[in-house]
Scaffold this active site. Structure first.
Site, mmCIF file in Angstrom:
data_model
loop_
_atom_site.group_PDB
_atom_site.id
_atom_site.type_symbol
_atom_site.label_atom_id
_atom_site.label_comp_id
_atom_site.label_asym_id
_atom_site.label_seq_id
_atom_site.Cartn_x
_atom_site.Cartn_y
_atom_site.Cartn_z
ATOM 1 N N GLU A 230 0.829 -1.111 -0.341
ATOM 2 C CA GLU A 230 0.086 -0.136 0.361
ATOM 3 C C GLU A 230 0.583 1.209 -0.143
ATOM 4 O O GLU A 230 1.596 1.548 0.537
ATOM 5 C CB GLU A 230 -0.721 -0.192 1.345
ATOM 6 C CG GLU A 230 -2.115 -1.174 1.253
ATOM 7 C CD GLU A 230 -1.856 -1.449 2.808
ATOM 8 O OE1 GLU A 230 -3.224 -2.784 2.865
ATOM 9 O OE2 GLU A 230 -1.437 -1.117 3.516
ATOM 10 N N GLU B 42 -4.332 -6.927 2.110
ATOM 11 C CA GLU B 42 -2.861 -7.388 2.815
ATOM 12 C C GLU B 42 -3.258 -8.832 3.272
ATOM 13 O O GLU B 42 -2.425 -9.663 2.344
ATOM 14 C CB GLU B 42 -3.205 -6.964 4.929
ATOM 15 C CG GLU B 42 -2.993 -5.618 5.552
ATOM 16 C CD GLU B 42 -3.519 -4.523 4.682
ATOM 17 O OE1 GLU B 42 -5.096 -4.697 5.018
ATOM 18 O OE2 GLU B 42 -3.894 -3.417 5.072
ATOM 19 N N PHE C 232 1.623 -1.063 9.039
ATOM 20 C CA PHE C 232 1.865 -0.929 10.208
ATOM 21 C C PHE C 232 1.569 -2.638 10.797
ATOM 22 O O PHE C 232 1.231 -2.901 10.115
ATOM 23 C CB PHE C 232 0.975 -0.749 10.595
ATOM 24 C CG PHE C 232 0.961 1.412 10.661
ATOM 25 C CD1 PHE C 232 1.675 2.470 11.824
ATOM 26 C CD2 PHE C 232 -0.023 1.577 9.523
ATOM 27 C CE1 PHE C 232 1.183 3.822 11.738
ATOM 28 C CE2 PHE C 232 -0.194 3.484 9.486
ATOM 29 C CZ PHE C 232 1.043 3.575 10.782
ATOM 30 N N ASP D 74 0.619 -3.384 12.628
ATOM 31 C CA ASP D 74 -0.859 -3.594 13.591
ATOM 32 C C ASP D 74 -1.818 -4.826 12.927
ATOM 33 O O ASP D 74 -1.902 -5.062 12.491
ATOM 34 C CB ASP D 74 -1.468 -2.387 13.957
ATOM 35 C CG ASP D 74 0.017 -1.617 14.707
ATOM 36 O OD1 ASP D 74 -0.423 -1.161 15.943
ATOM 37 O OD2 ASP D 74 0.615 -1.132 13.715
ATOM 38 N N PHE D 75 -1.427 -4.627 11.484
ATOM 39 C CA PHE D 75 -2.511 -4.705 10.025
ATOM 40 C C PHE D 75 -2.198 -6.041 9.952
ATOM 41 O O PHE D 75 -2.204 -6.310 9.010
ATOM 42 C CB PHE D 75 -2.063 -3.495 8.933
ATOM 43 C CG PHE D 75 -2.455 -2.132 9.460
ATOM 44 C CD1 PHE D 75 -2.945 -1.918 10.394
ATOM 45 C CD2 PHE D 75 -2.059 -1.365 8.428
ATOM 46 C CE1 PHE D 75 -3.251 -0.446 10.604
ATOM 47 C CE2 PHE D 75 -2.379 -0.164 8.499
ATOM 48 C CZ PHE D 75 -2.352 0.192 9.807
ATOM 49 N N HIS E 226 -2.035 1.124 16.316
ATOM 50 C CA HIS E 226 -1.195 1.805 15.496
ATOM 51 C C HIS E 226 -0.203 1.907 15.927
ATOM 52 O O HIS E 226 0.832 2.514 15.868
ATOM 53 C CB HIS E 226 -1.970 3.005 14.796
ATOM 54 C CG HIS E 226 -3.064 2.910 13.525
ATOM 55 N ND1 HIS E 226 -4.045 2.809 14.059
ATOM 56 C CD2 HIS E 226 -2.580 2.886 12.703
ATOM 57 C CE1 HIS E 226 -4.770 2.658 12.578
ATOM 58 N NE2 HIS E 226 -3.650 2.936 12.064
#
Lengths: 345, 332
Positions: free
Chosen positions: B29, B60, B83, B85-86, B129
């Site tokens: 991305e 993702e 991130f 986190d994703f 995040h």
């Protein structure tokens, strides 16, 4: 739910000619389908040995077992269009795709038996069959095949090769987010990807009709500008013809195709499945259009073969399968130390 | 060349390898105009164009799967996971396929994929995040886990990753990137112009000491070094070790240091329980128990999501002061 009625001999000849198929092709397809059927029936038999009462860990073949008996025409019709370098990503129900792609029967059987001579040295097992020489891979995770085949297609395009990647998945997997995501990317990037949905009506035990907002998955492909077709998955000629056009388009750079094949598995989702989610009548109904018997009748009707020739092909297939099963049975188990090797390349 | 922070150093490493190896492609991305948001792919689009530096949709799971399939077909994808986190949205393709296909296939399908992701908090981006999460990757067999803390290391480790035939995840801490829109706690240093590799599994002793050992990664290395300076003023000599890679882990260096000082503090910005601190402490006690003068101590995020408000966030992420205080407790 059979989309297309059995054609008259004249129409059938036209379909065959139109698809560029020779009688020898149809006999090859017949042999492959019969090989798959015998292979699966043999695996089924061995799998249940020593499993009474049913226990997945007992017996010669351990773990879950997902057979594709009834779905042979989809695999053979699709992959008769494939070259060795074309990639195939299959699913947790992978045997028919592997055999149709030309994966060695002995190494395939040995992997299912967990033997050292198996495709993956016994580390993959029935749901994780890999064969680099045939560019064949699969995954036990539902929905995982779409992006991986798109990745292979991306690599082919990037490297300037005219190869195609095939993603197989069930109609249940096509409700996974990866299906929509992959359709979008493959369409936007014009990837040489062919997605083949094998609609055998049930995601494990869940009927398609209970969990789908549309009747057919191919309708979803159209929303992403992907040419999408519905084919009769019990008719190897119908499957072959549509996939052939898709493969030609893909090799020329015209992007992806989605094909939904209506088919049926005559056995449960997994061996040991009580099948309480479907009726006996339904199974009988679909048995009437057995793809192998259907092709057999056509070959006879068109005088492409007589009973002797078909019997000979069946005998050859039976022998090859038996040899593969014997090879697997007699192969050694891997040394336990193998478990600790090969995490990193 | 002088480079400030790790982002430009990582991008420089990728650029040089892309020049050498045309099978490397960059996916993810916002990897073109925004250089993967945190700068790890900055300048690559301008240099190599859209054929090799490709923006994906926000998918993702699917772009990780594309990397798996492309690697199997002969490419070396560099994938930006914006991130860390994703990762939940893409984890299946990473941990069930990218990390396992080589093993499951009995060695037939290597997975040369480099994933680059941003980690860490400290700037008010809250619980979705600001995580670090490298412990999750280190827990799963099949990933190499790389955590650069200096520009020199960032370039050398990135080049090493791009020459590795395995999935390597590079974790770049946001406060070490050197980007103008974030606080900067890293360093600017002279980095060789030519490509070079830094081996995985070799920790760096950032500061030598004799009274105690502080073991850390990423941002925590820099905070530990500052804490060590404060300790020095009180006559306490702290050795600071930067692990650089969790997989493979340089057990030799950490055990050697623990034997030398007899006191160990492990500092981590990942969650405490079942994380890096526990693993490193176990390895040390297994090989240096008789040399330890006091029990091993650890400082990490105390098993709470990273909160938003400044005093709350500061309370959970180890700071220079908290490292200093914990270290001092070990000595007195």
């Amino acid at each position: 739910m059979i989309i297309k009625p059995e054609p008259s001999p004249k129409d059938l000849s036209f379909f065959i000619e139109n698809a560029g198929l020779k009688p020898s092709d149809l006999l090859n397809m017949y042999k492959k389908m019969v090989t798959i059927r015998y292979f699966e029936e043999s695996i089924k038999k061995v799998y249940h040995e020593g499993k009474n009462p049913f226990n997945m860990a007992a017996g010669i073949i351990r773990g879950e077992m997902h057979l594709s008996i009834g779905q042979e025409a989809v695999a053979v019709g699709s992959l008769y269009n494939a070259r060795d370098e074309d990639a195939v990503i299959s699913t947790h129900r992978p045997h028919h795709h592997a055999i149709a792609k030309g994966v060695d029967l002995k190494a395939l059987a040995a992997e299912i038996f967990g033997k050292a001579t198996g495709l993956c040295k016994g580390k993959g097992g029935h749901m994780h069959l890999f064969d680099r020489t045939k560019n064949f891979a699969c995954s036990g995770i539902v929905g995982a095949s779409f992006p991986q085949a798109a990745g292979a297609a991306f690599a082919f395009k990037y490297l300037g090769k005219d190869n195609v990647a095939f993603a197989f998945a069930g109609e249940g997997a096509a409700n996974h987010g990866t299906f929509a995501e992959t359709l979008n990317i493959a369409s936007a990037w014009e990837l040489p990807l062919i997605i083949i949905i094998e609609d055998n009506k049930y995601a494990d035990s869940t009927p398609k009709s209970l969990v789908m907002s549309t009747t057919f998955h191919y309708q979803r492909g159209l929303a992403y500008n992907v040419p999408s077709y519905l084919v009769d998955g019990m008719d190897v000629i119908d499957v072959y013809s549509v996939v052939k056009k898709a493969a030609e388009r893909a090799r020329k750079g015209f992007g992806p195709t989605l094909i939904e094949a209506l088919t049926y598995r005559y056995v449960g989702h997994f061996e040991g499945d009580g099948e309480e989610y479907r009726t006996k009548e339904e199974v009988e109904f679909w048995s009437a259009v057995d793809p192998i018997r259907r092709l057999e009748n056509r070959l006879l009707k068109l005088n492409y073969a007589d009973n002797d020739i078909l019997a000979k092909l069946r005998e050859e297939a039976r022998r090859e399968v038996q040899e593969a099963i014997n090879f697997a049975m007699n192969s050694p188990y891997p040394d336990p130390s193998e478990a600790f090797r090969g995490v990193f390349a | 060349m002088k480079i400030r922070g790790i982002a430009q150093a990582i991008a420089e490493g990728i650029r040089q390898e892309m020049e050498r190896n045309d099978r490397i492609v960059v996916l993810g991305e916002d990897v073109t105009y925004w250089g993967a948001v945190f700068g790890f792919t900055m300048g690559l689009f301008e240099k190599f164009g859209r054929r090799r530096v490709i923006d994906t949709p926000i998918t993702e799971q699917t772009f990780m799967g594309i990397a798996v399939g492309a690697a199997a077909a002969g490419l070396h994808p560099v994938v930006s996971l914006m991130f860390v986190d994703f990762l939940g949205a893409g984890f299946d393709q990473m941990f069930n396929h990218m990390a396992k296909n080589y093993y499951m296939s009995g060695g037939q399908f290597p997975m040369p994929v480099t994933v680059i992701t941003a980690i860490g908090g400290g700037y008010g981006d809250s619980a979705q995040h600001s995580q670090v999460l490298y412990g999750l990757f280190a827990h799963l067999p099949g990933f190499k886990v790389v955590i650069p803390s200096t520009p020199y290391d960032a370039k050398g480790l990135t080049i090493k990753a791009l020459r590795d035939n395995n999935p390597v995840v590079i974790f770049g801490h946001k406060l070490l990137t050197g980007l103008p829109f974030l606080p900067f706690e890293g360093i600017e240093e002279e980095v060789p112009d030519e490509p070079y590799e830094i081996d995985f599994g070799k920790a760096a002793v950032r500061r030598e000491g004799s009274d105690l050992t502080i073991i850390a990664t990423a941002l925590m290395v820099h905070r530990s070094l500052k804490a060590a300076e404060m300790l020095q003023k009180e006559g306490i000599s702290a050795e600071v070790i930067d692990l650089r890679t969790l997989v493979p882990l340089d057990e030799e260096t950490i055990v050697k240091s623990a034997k030398k000082t007899g006191r160990v503090l492990i500092v981590d910005e990942d969650y405490m329980s079942y994380g890096m601190t526990g693993e490193v402490a176990f390895r040390i006690q297994a090989k240096a128990l008789s040399n330890l003068k006091v029990p091993i101590a650890r400082l990490a995020v105390p098993d709470v999501p990273i909160p938003f408000s400044e005093p709350l966030e500061s309370a959970v992420i180890p700071s220079v002061n908290s490292i200093y205080n914990e270290a001092k407790k070990l000595v007195h």
